[in-house]
Enzyme design. Structure first.
Site, PDB file in Angstrom:
ATOM      1  N   SER A 117     -66.429 -24.710 -89.672  1.00 25.76           N
ATOM      2  CA  SER A 117     -68.017 -24.531 -89.887  1.00 25.76           C
ATOM      3  C   SER A 117     -69.026 -25.479 -89.544  1.00 25.76           C
ATOM      4  O   SER A 117     -68.948 -26.020 -88.315  1.00 25.76           O
ATOM      5  CB  SER A 117     -68.209 -24.008 -91.403  1.00 25.76           C
ATOM      6  OG  SER A 117     -69.385 -23.346 -91.275  1.00 25.76           O
ATOM      7  N   HIS A 127     -65.102 -15.599 -92.347  1.00 24.90           N
ATOM      8  CA  HIS A 127     -65.384 -17.303 -92.065  1.00 24.90           C
ATOM      9  C   HIS A 127     -64.461 -18.308 -92.799  1.00 24.90           C
ATOM     10  O   HIS A 127     -63.935 -19.100 -92.287  1.00 24.90           O
ATOM     11  CB  HIS A 127     -66.784 -17.485 -92.462  1.00 24.90           C
ATOM     12  CG  HIS A 127     -67.535 -18.637 -92.029  1.00 24.90           C
ATOM     13  ND1 HIS A 127     -67.612 -19.177 -90.705  1.00 24.90           N
ATOM     14  CD2 HIS A 127     -67.754 -19.653 -92.960  1.00 24.90           C
ATOM     15  CE1 HIS A 127     -68.285 -20.239 -90.733  1.00 24.90           C
ATOM     16  NE2 HIS A 127     -68.154 -20.750 -92.084  1.00 24.90           N
ATOM     17  N   ASP A 130     -68.113 -13.439 -88.091  1.00 25.14           N
ATOM     18  CA  ASP A 130     -66.961 -13.745 -88.923  1.00 25.14           C
ATOM     19  C   ASP A 130     -67.684 -13.293 -90.337  1.00 25.14           C
ATOM     20  O   ASP A 130     -67.105 -13.800 -91.346  1.00 25.14           O
ATOM     21  CB  ASP A 130     -66.490 -15.027 -88.852  1.00 25.14           C
ATOM     22  CG  ASP A 130     -67.556 -16.188 -89.200  1.00 25.14           C
ATOM     23  OD1 ASP A 130     -68.712 -15.788 -89.462  1.00 25.14           O
ATOM     24  OD2 ASP A 130     -67.051 -17.287 -88.873  1.00 25.14           O
TER      25      ASP A 130
END
Length: 414
Positions: A196, A393, A361
């Site tokens: 991320s 995610h 996501d």
């Protein structure tokens, strides 16, 4: 006899080094996602609490500010947490810092212990732990072939030439960690794997190093779920707040704290990824695209952020992102409904908006996830984009199907 003895010692050292490197593993440096590692704080005499309760720990030394799940379950503690987690932008210094009297530190730098569980008391808020355990099954060992690079996720870096004291300090520490990891493993270059927001940070780190340094010390860059062009959710949280996944914390209770952070501007949608024609937020009489972020900030009553956004964020993300100069495998999740447009029913932002979902996501929009595919593919280097269908995610670091792919890409370095 001294010379033969010295020669024997040298040969033994070489043999031991060869044994240590024998598994053939290139060391891995892990850079976690936003809000994934611990943050300690201490309150000095300069701290002026908004209430007596917020100053209860004043002068008592270090304590865990983030994440303390148990403390935040008490609503009375949330305002103190928000106050002590806030940062301050000084236009004169053109930099961010803590609230006066609040000192912070990131514990366990260099170790994966830093982000296995952000709340080590409860161990109920983690997805990096599964990823680390999978690497351990491959033979990686913490502090030997596997290293952690936690950071203060409230801060980022600025464009070259602008001050960013905390972000620059992290980059210096990360550079030293990469060099140490390589040195401990017979000079093998490292794999930098991120999740991320850590991908954006690591990318900025890599492009600021010399070509010779990258070639010597970095074997492959494996960003997972990187939000190269920000997220539409970033516009929503500046209005509604962000409780950082804690269901018992009211998001608006952390709105001012969230707005104070440098990283809250980093995740806003960029024109390079989303274009300037597609509406991302709408009111009764106005559409806001990624090219209208400055106007949006003014409209939501956050006009003081326009200056740092235009001078410290747009220069980094407003155009095409430069290739990091090392082989890259970008692993992303797709096929999950992701906020793509936020529609406010009136011209103010007080009412609850409706949210239109698109592909991504669940957190990062597809446009952001694939923003580097075209420019980095034509760079001529080694670039691979791997899409994992129907993968969210955080599940990218938990689900066996996704982990199989990520581990395979890390092993490519060997």
């Amino acid at each position: 006899m001294a010379i033969p003895l010295l020669l024997a010692q040298l040969l033994l050292a070489v043999a031991l080094a060869a044994v240590q490197a024998a598994p053939g593993l290139h060391p891995v440096v892990l850079v976690p996602g936003y809000g994934t590692n611990e943050l300690d704080a201490r309150l000095t005499e300069l701290y002026q609490p908004s209430s007596p309760g917020c100053g209860a720990r004043k002068g008592e030394g270090w304590f865990r500010l983030y994440l303390n799940y148990s403390a935040l379950q008490d609503p009375a503690n949330v305002p103190c947490f928000a106050e002590q987690m806030s940062s301050v932008y000084d236009p004169a210094a053109d930099d961010y810092s803590n609230v006066a009297g609040v000192e912070t530190r990131v514990p366990f730098f260099g170790s994966t212990q830093a982000f296995r569980y952000p709340d080590p008391d409860r161990k109920n808020f983690s997805y990096m732990s599964t990823f680390v355990e999978r690497l351990e099954k491959m033979g990686y060992r913490d502090g030997e072939t596997m290293f952690g690079a936690p950071y203060d996720f409230r801060y980022a870096v600025a464009p070259v030439g602008r001050p960013s004291s905390i972000g620059d300090a992290f980059f210096r520490a990360l550079k030293g960690l990469v060099e140490r990891a390589s040195g401990l493993n017979g000079g093998r270059p490292v794999v930098i794997a991120t999740h991320s927001f850590g991908g954006q940070l690591a990318h900025q780190f890599l492009v600021r190093q010399t070509r010779a340094w990258r070639q010597q010390f970095v074997r492959r860059f494996v960003p997972i779920a990187a939000s190269w062009g920000g997220v539409v959710l970033g516009m929503l949280t500046l209005v509604s707040g962000n409780n950082m996944g804690l269901p018992f914390v009211e998001p608006r209770a952390l709105l001012r704290q969230g707005r104070s952070l440098q990283t809250s501007l980093w995740i806003l949608p960029s024109p390079a990824a989303f274009g300037t024609a597609t509406p991302l937020a709408t009111t009764k009489s106005r559409n806001y695209s990624a090219g209208d972020v400055a106007d949006y900030l003014v409209a939501i009553g956050f006009g003081e952020a326009v200056g740092p956004y235009e001078s410290r964020v747009l220069p980094l993300f407003g155009g095409e992102l430069p290739h990091p100069g090392v082989p890259v495998t970008s692993v992303i999740g797709v096929g999950v409904g992701t906020p793509e447009r936020i529609d406010y029913p009136r011209d103010d932002f007080d009412a609850t908006p409706s949210v239109v979902a698109g592909d991504g996501d669940g957190v990062v929009n597809l446009a952001s996830l694939v923003a580097v595919q075209t420019p980095w593919s034509r760079h001529g280097g080694d670039f691979t984009l791997v899409k994992v269908s129907n993968m969210s995610h955080n599940d990218l670091l938990v689900d066996d199907r996704a982990l199989d792919i990520i581990v395979r890409e890390i092993q490519r370095a060997d």
